[in-house]
Design an enzyme around this catalytic site. Sequence first.
Site, mmCIF file in Angstrom:
data_model
loop_
_atom_site.group_PDB
_atom_site.id
_atom_site.type_symbol
_atom_site.label_atom_id
_atom_site.label_comp_id
_atom_site.label_asym_id
_atom_site.label_seq_id
_atom_site.Cartn_x
_atom_site.Cartn_y
_atom_site.Cartn_z
ATOM 1 N N GLN A 153 0.828 -1.204 0.000
ATOM 2 C CA GLN A 153 0.000 0.000 0.000
ATOM 3 C C GLN A 153 0.864 1.257 0.000
ATOM 4 O O GLN A 153 1.908 1.293 0.648
ATOM 5 C CB GLN A 153 -0.884 -0.025 1.252
ATOM 6 C CG GLN A 153 -2.008 0.969 1.217
ATOM 7 C CD GLN A 153 -3.015 0.717 2.317
ATOM 8 O OE1 GLN A 153 -3.216 -0.409 2.738
ATOM 9 N NE2 GLN A 153 -3.660 1.760 2.788
ATOM 10 N N ARG A 165 -9.504 -7.147 4.272
ATOM 11 C CA ARG A 165 -8.298 -6.884 5.078
ATOM 12 C C ARG A 165 -8.111 -5.375 5.254
ATOM 13 O O ARG A 165 -7.859 -4.884 6.355
ATOM 14 C CB ARG A 165 -7.084 -7.499 4.378
ATOM 15 C CG ARG A 165 -5.725 -7.251 5.035
ATOM 16 C CD ARG A 165 -4.642 -7.870 4.144
ATOM 17 N NE ARG A 165 -3.302 -7.776 4.689
ATOM 18 C CZ ARG A 165 -2.415 -6.830 4.384
ATOM 19 N NH1 ARG A 165 -2.741 -5.865 3.539
ATOM 20 N NH2 ARG A 165 -1.196 -6.850 4.900
ATOM 21 N N GLN A 220 0.802 -11.370 9.940
ATOM 22 C CA GLN A 220 1.405 -10.296 9.144
ATOM 23 C C GLN A 220 0.759 -8.935 9.415
ATOM 24 O O GLN A 220 1.426 -7.912 9.402
ATOM 25 C CB GLN A 220 1.281 -10.663 7.658
ATOM 26 C CG GLN A 220 2.097 -9.791 6.731
ATOM 27 C CD GLN A 220 1.316 -9.411 5.493
ATOM 28 O OE1 GLN A 220 0.198 -8.929 5.580
ATOM 29 N NE2 GLN A 220 1.914 -9.642 4.341
ATOM 30 N N HIS A 269 0.885 -2.784 10.867
ATOM 31 C CA HIS A 269 1.958 -3.703 11.289
ATOM 32 C C HIS A 269 2.470 -3.440 12.703
ATOM 33 O O HIS A 269 3.677 -3.426 12.945
ATOM 34 C CB HIS A 269 3.108 -3.698 10.264
ATOM 35 C CG HIS A 269 2.662 -4.169 8.923
ATOM 36 N ND1 HIS A 269 2.240 -5.462 8.685
ATOM 37 C CD2 HIS A 269 2.506 -3.504 7.745
ATOM 38 C CE1 HIS A 269 1.867 -5.571 7.426
ATOM 39 N NE2 HIS A 269 2.013 -4.401 6.835
ATOM 40 N N SER A 297 4.140 -6.649 2.469
ATOM 41 C CA SER A 297 2.835 -6.541 3.109
ATOM 42 C C SER A 297 1.740 -7.026 2.166
ATOM 43 O O SER A 297 1.674 -8.209 1.850
ATOM 44 C CB SER A 297 2.608 -5.099 3.579
ATOM 45 O OG SER A 297 1.413 -4.997 4.326
ATOM 46 N N LEU A 298 0.895 -6.130 1.679
ATOM 47 C CA LEU A 298 -0.154 -6.483 0.719
ATOM 48 C C LEU A 298 0.422 -7.286 -0.446
ATOM 49 O O LEU A 298 -0.222 -8.209 -0.965
ATOM 50 C CB LEU A 298 -0.807 -5.198 0.201
ATOM 51 C CG LEU A 298 -1.654 -5.284 -1.059
ATOM 52 C CD1 LEU A 298 -2.940 -6.054 -0.780
ATOM 53 C CD2 LEU A 298 -1.958 -3.894 -1.587
#
Length: 313
Positions: free
Chosen positions: A11, A116, A249, A200, A91-92
């Site tokens: 992102q 999410r 995560q 996170h 991440s994503l």
Amino acid sequence: MSKLAFVFPGQGAQYVGMGKDIVENFEIANKIFEQASEAIGYDMKKMCFEGPEEELKKTENTQPAILTTCIAIAKVLEEKGITPDISAGLSLGEYASLVMANVMDFKDAVLLVKKRGKYMQEAVPLGVGTMAAILGMEREDLEKALEKAKEFGIVEAANFNSPGQIVISGEVSAVEKACEFTKEMGAKKAVVLPVSAPFHCSMLVPAGEKLALELENVKINDFKIPVIANVNADYYKEKTEVKDLLVKQVSHSVLWEDSVIKMLEAGVDTFIEIGPGKSLSGFIKKINRKLKKEISIYNVENIETLEKLLSNF
């Protein structure tokens, strides 16, 4: 033996117009966008190509939009005969890796990341949490600064992006104090980021719990290629690990620097960053400065960058 890695951004890489010329020129990319629209119930082409930017920036729209763009471009590369030996995403971006490894169906993944995004946004009220980039500081020194700042609230390391670039996340007052302490301890820069939630870190545990319930309905297949997980910077060993590591995560540090080192040590000498932007390419260059491996790095986000890549293959 040389190896090729596909890497996918997270992102923040999004921009209005991403993927447009690829979709206009390749039917396989067009199909991916149509599948995304069908799965999530709105026009993904309109969202990515026209915006408006304010809508695209909403986390629950950003995540499926980036994933769709990444997979559309990756499928074009696959059609051209360019396939990875290994994959990782920030991440994503890990979801794009799992789709390319055939672990998750794209339509399942795009709906999952929409949810999410929604859960991550809802986990912490607006204005309560934030994130900051700390530049020019070693991990050990950063940990000392974070320990001091924890007296003022929750603050944790969120992303280990590259040597000298670490992102922290937590409650606003604690993040601001951590920025002060890191500068006092020699950081070159500490910049609070314009984000809508403290991604996170442990404040997002509730988002992970909701994601776990959604993952119960998602079919997980065997791995076609190795994928490195953000949480431990190691290969997924079994498909049974996928759901647990994706839940973790959301609220754990993204070990991107360690993940790239893992790929370099495995003999990866060509990296293709697929999707909007080229921040991962910059991180990989910095990470490789220590290892000094002979590597090639490409990014593919439009026709121009695609043609540049194809002329080298």
